[in-house]
Design an enzyme around this catalytic site. Sequence first.
Site, PDB file in Angstrom:
ATOM      1  N   SER A   1     -73.816-135.297  40.953  1.00 34.37           N
ATOM      2  CA  SER A   1     -72.637-135.103  41.705  1.00 34.37           C
ATOM      3  C   SER A   1     -71.707-136.142  41.685  1.00 34.37           C
ATOM      4  CB  SER A   1     -72.873-134.676  43.135  1.00 34.37           C
ATOM      5  OG  SER A   1     -72.066-134.643  44.034  1.00 34.37           O
TER       6      SER A   1
ATOM      7  N   TYR B   1     -76.067-136.521  51.763  1.00 36.80           N
ATOM      8  CA  TYR B   1     -75.971-135.894  50.204  1.00 36.80           C
ATOM      9  C   TYR B   1     -75.701-137.062  49.223  1.00 36.80           C
ATOM     10  CZ  TYR B   1     -74.078-132.622  46.680  1.00 36.80           C
ATOM     11  OH  TYR B   1     -73.655-131.721  45.538  1.00 36.80           O
TER      12      TYR B   1
HETATM   13  P1  NAP Z   1     -76.009-123.213  45.856  1.00 39.46           P
HETATM   14  O1  NAP Z   1     -74.941-122.138  45.467  1.00 39.46           O
HETATM   15  O2  NAP Z   1     -75.813-123.626  47.515  1.00 39.46           O
HETATM   16  O3  NAP Z   1     -77.189-122.949  45.362  1.00 39.46           O
HETATM   17  C1  NAP Z   1     -78.078-123.924  45.427  1.00 39.46           C
HETATM   18  C2  NAP Z   1     -79.517-123.151  44.947  1.00 39.46           C
HETATM   19  O4  NAP Z   1     -80.628-124.121  45.274  1.00 39.46           O
HETATM   20  C3  NAP Z   1     -79.750-121.715  45.764  1.00 39.46           C
HETATM   21  O5  NAP Z   1     -80.387-120.820  44.648  1.00 39.46           O
HETATM   22  C4  NAP Z   1     -80.886-122.206  46.896  1.00 39.46           C
HETATM   23  O6  NAP Z   1     -81.744-120.954  47.146  1.00 39.46           O
HETATM   24  C5  NAP Z   1     -81.624-123.394  45.891  1.00 39.46           C
HETATM   25  N1  NAP Z   1     -82.469-123.959  46.737  1.00 39.46           N
HETATM   26  C6  NAP Z   1     -82.047-124.815  47.910  1.00 39.46           C
HETATM   27  N2  NAP Z   1     -83.234-125.218  48.593  1.00 39.46           N
HETATM   28  C7  NAP Z   1     -84.116-125.000  47.799  1.00 39.46           C
HETATM   29  C8  NAP Z   1     -85.604-125.233  47.694  1.00 39.46           C
HETATM   30  N3  NAP Z   1     -86.115-125.923  48.755  1.00 39.46           N
HETATM   31  N4  NAP Z   1     -86.347-124.868  46.941  1.00 39.46           N
HETATM   32  C9  NAP Z   1     -86.173-123.721  45.729  1.00 39.46           C
HETATM   33  N5  NAP Z   1     -84.645-123.648  45.857  1.00 39.46           N
HETATM   34  C10 NAP Z   1     -83.930-124.183  46.699  1.00 39.46           C
HETATM   35  O7  NAP Z   1     -75.403-124.504  45.136  1.00 39.46           O
HETATM   36  P2  NAP Z   1     -74.481-124.720  43.933  1.00 39.46           P
HETATM   37  O8  NAP Z   1     -72.995-125.091  44.292  1.00 39.46           O
HETATM   38  O9  NAP Z   1     -74.741-123.828  42.786  1.00 39.46           O
HETATM   39  O10 NAP Z   1     -75.139-126.272  43.532  1.00 39.46           O
HETATM   40  C11 NAP Z   1     -76.279-126.301  42.677  1.00 39.46           C
HETATM   41  C12 NAP Z   1     -76.580-127.978  42.392  1.00 39.46           C
HETATM   42  O11 NAP Z   1     -75.490-128.548  42.021  1.00 39.46           O
HETATM   43  C13 NAP Z   1     -76.920-128.542  43.738  1.00 39.46           C
HETATM   44  O12 NAP Z   1     -77.944-129.748  43.363  1.00 39.46           O
HETATM   45  C14 NAP Z   1     -75.766-129.186  44.126  1.00 39.46           C
HETATM   46  O13 NAP Z   1     -75.903-130.417  45.096  1.00 39.46           O
HETATM   47  C15 NAP Z   1     -75.038-129.457  42.766  1.00 39.46           C
HETATM   48  N6  NAP Z   1     -73.601-129.786  42.850  1.00 39.46           N
HETATM   49  C16 NAP Z   1     -72.820-128.545  43.011  1.00 39.46           C
HETATM   50  C17 NAP Z   1     -71.413-128.917  43.223  1.00 39.46           C
HETATM   51  C18 NAP Z   1     -70.514-127.979  43.515  1.00 39.46           C
HETATM   52  O14 NAP Z   1     -69.384-128.294  43.685  1.00 39.46           O
HETATM   53  N7  NAP Z   1     -70.890-126.516  43.733  1.00 39.46           N
HETATM   54  C19 NAP Z   1     -71.025-129.920  42.732  1.00 39.46           C
HETATM   55  C20 NAP Z   1     -71.760-130.990  42.213  1.00 39.46           C
HETATM   56  C21 NAP Z   1     -73.030-130.847  42.325  1.00 39.46           C
HETATM   57  P3  NAP Z   1     -81.745-120.425  48.647  1.00 39.46           P
HETATM   58  O15 NAP Z   1     -80.266-119.684  48.403  1.00 39.46           O
HETATM   59  O16 NAP Z   1     -82.867-119.774  48.837  1.00 39.46           O
HETATM   60  O17 NAP Z   1     -81.227-121.383  49.374  1.00 39.46           O
HETATM   61  C1  GCO Z   2     -68.333-131.951  49.512  1.00 42.41           C
HETATM   62  C2  GCO Z   2     -68.824-131.069  48.285  1.00 42.41           C
HETATM   63  C3  GCO Z   2     -69.078-131.959  47.153  1.00 42.41           C
HETATM   64  C4  GCO Z   2     -69.518-130.990  45.722  1.00 42.41           C
HETATM   65  C5  GCO Z   2     -70.067-131.976  44.763  1.00 42.41           C
HETATM   66  C6  GCO Z   2     -68.842-132.801  44.269  1.00 42.41           C
HETATM   67  O1  GCO Z   2     -68.665-131.443  50.808  1.00 42.41           O
HETATM   68  O2  GCO Z   2     -67.598-133.040  49.147  1.00 42.41           O
HETATM   69  O3  GCO Z   2     -69.757-130.281  48.537  1.00 42.41           O
HETATM   70  O4  GCO Z   2     -70.399-132.766  47.469  1.00 42.41           O
HETATM   71  O5  GCO Z   2     -70.655-130.197  46.146  1.00 42.41           O
HETATM   72  O6  GCO Z   2     -71.224-132.700  45.016  1.00 42.41           O
HETATM   73  O7  GCO Z   2     -69.468-133.361  43.071  1.00 42.41           O
END
Ligand code: NAP
Ligand code: GCO
Length: 267
Positions: free
Chosen positions: A148, A161
Amino acid sequence: MNEFMNNFSLEGKVALVTGASYGIGFAIATALSAAGATIVFNDIKQELVDKGIAAYEEKGIKAYGYVCDVTNEEQVQAMVAKIREDVGIIDILVNNAGIIKRIPMLEMSAEDFRKVIDVDLNAPFIVSKACIPGMIEKGHGKIINICSMMSELGRETVSAYAAAKGGLKMLTRNICSEYGEANIQCNGIGPGYIETPQTAPLRERQPDGSRHPFDQFIVSKTPAARWGTTEDLKGPAVFLASDASNFVNGHILYVDGGILAYIGKQP
Ligand code: NAP
Ligand code: GCO
């Protein structure tokens, strides 16, 4: 496909993407499938696994889904063993599953802090530890940790986080250091702000219909002047999962529209 482009092919590879019923994980899995990989994913709830399988089928992908809490080492070990029976040894692991709790530090319980660390940092350790022996047996492996911007920067309310994602950056470098000799490449993808359910609260329209202040803030801080979409992550994921990146190791590839490089427009 010409000989050079075959370097990006994932034909014959088994890819496990954790937490990939929807969101970033689902998008990355569809990209790995398009490059030829067989897709395996997990979620905590059977209903979400079923929904995920149906969503993959809608895209013409036969995915293998497993119910598994990635924080539970016993469940993870059993899932990896079952995947080996059902599909084969995992060649590519994407540690995608993650949660966030946006709570000011002084209001955050130690239990909530631990929960975020458990999913976002301990789980990638647990799942990588379960997959690496098979990769060693096969003589190759790819691990992609979804880091992230918070692997580099902090902000209010995301202490757990940011601590987890900072740790995940260093776990990525340590797996690289410990298993590079076994021809395992471990890298990270650091998405910027991506439109998914996880960031929906930061983009909600205000009662007067105006954009969320945080939404406006991110767009102003991003040279690309937009939020990312899961589409933006597909190419980087295929690159890091393929032979085209066999000499890339311990690297965090930020896919953030340039936000980490930019001081921000003068007000
Ligand atoms: P999301 O929409 O909240 O999806 C997260 C997924 O992880 C869901 O399918 C969730 O399943 C699953 N999960 C959570 N806890 C779990 C566990 N204990 N065991 C198995 N599965 C689990 O998140 P996203 O935005 O797609 O993010 C995916 C990854 O990218 C995360 O690591 C997040 O930190 C990272 N990320 C996101 C962003 C962003 O801007 N969206 C940016 C940087 C990094 P459930 O629905 O069952 O909880
Ligand atoms: C926040 C956001 C971010 C994104 C992502 C950025 O609350 O600042 O959720 O953390 O998820 O990780 O790279």
